[in-house]
Motif scaffolding. Structure first.
Motif, PDB file in Angstrom:
ATOM      1  N   GLY A  97     -21.808  40.220  -2.184  1.00 13.92           N
ATOM      2  CA  GLY A  97     -21.288  39.186  -1.296  1.00 13.92           C
ATOM      3  C   GLY A  97     -19.861  38.772  -1.567  1.00 13.92           C
ATOM      4  O   GLY A  97     -19.335  37.881  -0.892  1.00 13.92           O
ATOM      5  N   SER A  98     -19.181  39.425  -2.523  1.00 18.96           N
ATOM      6  CA  SER A  98     -17.821  39.003  -2.878  1.00 18.96           C
ATOM      7  C   SER A  98     -16.826  39.245  -1.745  1.00 18.96           C
ATOM      8  O   SER A  98     -15.778  38.609  -1.701  1.00 18.96           O
ATOM      9  CB  SER A  98     -17.363  39.734  -4.141  1.00 18.96           C
ATOM     10  N   GLY A  99     -17.169  40.169  -0.836  1.00 19.81           N
ATOM     11  CA  GLY A  99     -16.253  40.434   0.286  1.00 19.81           C
ATOM     12  C   GLY A  99     -16.595  39.673   1.535  1.00 19.81           C
ATOM     13  O   GLY A  99     -15.947  39.849   2.578  1.00 19.81           O
ATOM     14  N   TYR A 100     -17.629  38.816   1.480  1.00 11.06           N
ATOM     15  CA  TYR A 100     -18.062  38.087   2.656  1.00 11.06           C
ATOM     16  C   TYR A 100     -17.263  36.791   2.814  1.00 11.06           C
ATOM     17  O   TYR A 100     -17.032  36.062   1.840  1.00 11.06           O
ATOM     18  CB  TYR A 100     -19.544  37.737   2.557  1.00 11.06           C
ATOM     19  N   ALA A 101     -16.874  36.485   4.071  1.00 11.77           N
ATOM     20  CA  ALA A 101     -16.156  35.236   4.356  1.00 11.77           C
ATOM     21  C   ALA A 101     -17.031  34.339   5.225  1.00 11.77           C
ATOM     22  O   ALA A 101     -18.124  33.960   4.807  1.00 11.77           O
ATOM     23  CB  ALA A 101     -14.822  35.561   5.046  1.00 11.77           C
ATOM     24  N   GLN A 102     -16.613  34.023   6.425  1.00 11.88           N
ATOM     25  CA  GLN A 102     -17.367  33.105   7.272  1.00 11.88           C
ATOM     26  C   GLN A 102     -18.638  33.769   7.798  1.00 11.88           C
ATOM     27  O   GLN A 102     -18.648  34.944   8.132  1.00 11.88           O
ATOM     28  CB  GLN A 102     -16.502  32.676   8.462  1.00 11.88           C
ATOM     29  N   ARG A 103     -19.694  32.976   7.881  1.00 14.07           N
ATOM     30  CA  ARG A 103     -20.948  33.471   8.421  1.00 14.07           C
ATOM     31  C   ARG A 103     -20.954  33.307   9.933  1.00 14.07           C
ATOM     32  O   ARG A 103     -20.595  32.269  10.453  1.00 14.07           O
ATOM     33  CB  ARG A 103     -22.124  32.698   7.825  1.00 14.07           C
ATOM     34  N   TYR A 104     -21.380  34.367  10.637  1.00 15.86           N
ATOM     35  CA  TYR A 104     -21.467  34.297  12.097  1.00 15.86           C
ATOM     36  C   TYR A 104     -22.908  34.433  12.583  1.00 15.86           C
ATOM     37  O   TYR A 104     -23.194  34.185  13.751  1.00 15.86           O
ATOM     38  CB  TYR A 104     -20.597  35.380  12.749  1.00 15.86           C
ATOM     39  N   TRP A 105     -23.834  34.849  11.678  1.00 19.48           N
ATOM     40  CA  TRP A 105     -25.236  34.982  12.077  1.00 19.48           C
ATOM     41  C   TRP A 105     -26.135  34.559  10.923  1.00 19.48           C
ATOM     42  O   TRP A 105     -25.899  35.010   9.788  1.00 19.48           O
ATOM     43  CB  TRP A 105     -25.536  36.436  12.460  1.00 19.48           C
ATOM     44  N   PRO A 106     -27.150  33.745  11.144  1.00 16.34           N
ATOM     45  CA  PRO A 106     -27.373  32.940  12.356  1.00 16.34           C
ATOM     46  C   PRO A 106     -26.216  31.975  12.569  1.00 16.34           C
ATOM     47  O   PRO A 106     -25.439  31.704  11.651  1.00 16.34           O
ATOM     48  CB  PRO A 106     -28.678  32.199  12.053  1.00 16.34           C
ATOM     49  N   SER A 107     -26.087  31.449  13.759  1.00 10.88           N
ATOM     50  CA  SER A 107     -24.925  30.631  14.088  1.00 10.88           C
ATOM     51  C   SER A 107     -24.836  29.447  13.146  1.00 10.88           C
ATOM     52  O   SER A 107     -25.831  28.822  12.790  1.00 10.88           O
ATOM     53  CB  SER A 107     -25.020  30.137  15.540  1.00 10.88           C
TER      54      SER A 107
END
Length: 568
Positions: A97-107
């Protein structure tokens, strides 16, 4: 050039297996899409199958679709099972998850990132506590689909379950759970307790870890499959094989070559001549594929190959018998996960410095007989006359490539008949001369002096020196001819192609060494008498015919003479 090839190989293999991660929380990343619209559509598709699908914007600007979060242990186990079941793409991987930024799913809000926590699970009894059936059902009901499928996979691994991996605990799964409980001498309820599930999954994970099962996608061979990389490692290319070597007779081969149905059948036959594949065991071949299972006191093997679109691809796995419990499962996983991909093994990848020999096939030892001699057809159905009564000590005997049974005809002369296991159709059959040959006339002995290195019989020419043996025996004749031990058992022919006798082993002893050109043959009359006594009707020539041209004599001799092999 050689160094560059091995550098590429090392780079490819380094990418095949990802090291185990140590983070507490991981995700299984299944896809990444370039636009938000595409990513949301794919996330919706995965969410219909998995209850814990999440989507995050990547630092690269793309949008990742992942499943999780899990503990590292759960993530690696679920990824392995998902791949085996085909639920996720083969290139799915564990992400911390180190490359993950904003979550788009689920909203969610724009500030949501990977700092996600999951709701605590309902408390379950400690592993050492005995659950009631009601408590076991309650803890089972809290399992998501991947966890339920994992239980079915583990039950199937140990032979309790044989149906579809679908996460649905129907009658088949309940029977499997009951059988598992019976095997451990526990109360039979058809519902596994928390402790029983943990024990089952732990044992399964230990087995998978011991094998080191990992996905291999070999562009060189055009093959993708799961392999026990904890037991074997890539060694070299020797087309049509990619060799993977391990300890204690453990090895694997990836098979890759262009071919037709005839090539497939030839490969099926050739593989069974290799020392690495035991001779015993079930095997079958169809129009487009074959399987070979080998069993010996020391090793076992499994081979699969199939023809598709002009390419033959497959694999072989070999292991010590004492390692069968795990390696049989490894072979099953290899077969279930086997997938032809683009590419075929290039003959140019072969190492030019590799040892070459007629006893080797692409770096593998060809099975060799203990000894060979010659023989010749005496009936239209393929019965063969030869000599050497010591053939009785052979584990098996072959006429060419055909299994044969032995029957002693005359132990004094050492005459034996070999009957083929399946009917043969000889090109020519011996015709025994009823008149003795003329002294000093030219004769020819047909045989295999080079133990089958040549595909056809060789003729050696000499003279009929005497109609009797050195002690006056009328059952043998003396020849003035130079031959080899491989010629023994071959027919002695006159110029018309009639059989005057059969070449016998030399009778040298420690006290007496005969000249090299002095050899002996069992006389035609003695041979015919022995065959008559065995109930075989043979062809006879009452009077000498016309002499044959050398090329016709050679053709006749090659059609009736066979290679006889003695095997362990």
């Amino acid at each position: 050039m050689k160094q560059s090839i091995f550098a590429v190989i090392a780079l490819v293999l380094a990418c095949l297996v990802r090291p185990a991660l140590s983070q507490e929380q991981v995700w299984i990343q299944v896809e990444a899409q370039p636009t938000l619209e595409q990513a949301e559509q794919r996330a919706r598709t995965y969410a219909a199958e998995f209850g814990n699908v999440v989507g995050y914007r990547l630092n690269s600007g793309w949008y990742a679709i992942a499943i999780g979060p899990y503990s590292t242990f759960e993530g690696e186990r679920n990824l392995r099972n998902f791949r085996l079941l085909g639920d996720v793409p083969a290139d799915s991987f564990i992400s911390d998850g180190s490359g993950y930024a904003q979550r788009y799913w689920p909203s969610g809000t724009a500030q949501e990132t990977t700092q996600v926590t999951t709701a605590p699970a309902a408390p379950t009894p400690a592993l050492g506590t005995q659950e009631t059936v009601r408590e076991a059902r309650a803890s089972e009901a809290a399992l998501d689909r991947p966890a339920r499928e994992a239980l079915q996979v583990a039950l199937k691994w140990y032979g309790f379950y044989s149906s579809t991996i679908d996460g649905a605990f129907g009658p088949g799964t309940r029977r499997a759970m009951s059988d598992y409980q019976i095997a451990f001498g526990e109360e039979v309820t058809g519902v596994l307790t928390t402790a029983q599930r943990a024990r089952l999954l732990s044992a399964y994970d230990e087995d998978i870890s011991a094998l080191g099962m990992a996905r291999v996608e070999s562009n060189e061979t055009g093959i993708a499959l799961d392999m026990p990389l904890g037991r074997v490692a890539f060694s070299r290319f020797e087309p049509p094989f990619a060799h993977f070597e391990g300890a204690e007779q453990t090895k694997a081969l990836l098979i890759s070559q262009e071919g037709t149905g005839a090539t497939l059948r030839s490969l099926y036959t050739t593989l069974q001549t290799l020392e690495v594949i035991p001779r015993e065991g079930p095997r079958s071949i169809g129009r487009d594929s074959f399987e070979i299972r080998g069993e010996s006191n020391l090793v076992s093997s499994y081979t699969y190959a199939a023809l598709e679109d002009g390419f033959i691809k497959g694999f072989t796995l070999v292991w010590p018998r004492e390692d069968s419990r795990l390696m049989v499962k490894a072979a099953e996983l290899m077969r279930d996960s086997f997938e032809p991909i683009e590419g075929v093994l290039d003959p140019a990848l072969a190492d030019p410095s590799a040892k070459q020999s007629l006893d080797l096939l692409a770096g593998l030892q060809v099975r060799k007989p203990l000894r060979t001699l010659s023989g010749f057809f005496v009936t239209e159905t393929g019965d063969v006359l030869t000599t050497d009564s010591s053939l009785q000590s052979c584990g098996r005997i072959t006429i060419g490539d055909t299994e044969a049974q032995l029957q002693v005809v005359d132990s004094d002369l050492g005459l034996v008949i070999l009957s083929p296991a399946q009917r043969l159709a000889p090109m020519s059959v011996a015709t025994f001369s009823e008149t003795p040959g003329r002294l000093q006339s030219e004769v020819a002995v047909a045989g295999y002096p080079y133990s089958g290195l040549l595909d056809t019989a060789t003729l050696s020419f000499g003279q009929l020196a005497d109609l009797r043996g050195l002690q006056g025996e009328d059952t043998v004749s003396r020849l003035a001819i130079q031959v080899t031990p491989g010629d023994v058992g071959g027919p002695v022919l006159d110029s018309t192609g009639s059989v005057l006798g059969m070449l016998l082993p030399r009778a040298d002893s420690g006290n007496q060494q005969l000249p090299e050109n002095v050899n002996f043959a069992a006389a035609a009359a003695a041979l015919a008498e022995g065959l008559d006594a065995a109930g075989l009707q043979v062809s006879r020539a009452a009077a000498p015919g016309e002499s044959l041209p050398p090329e016709r004599l050679a053709q006749l001799a090659a059609g009736m003479t066979v290679l006889v092999s003695c095997w362990e």
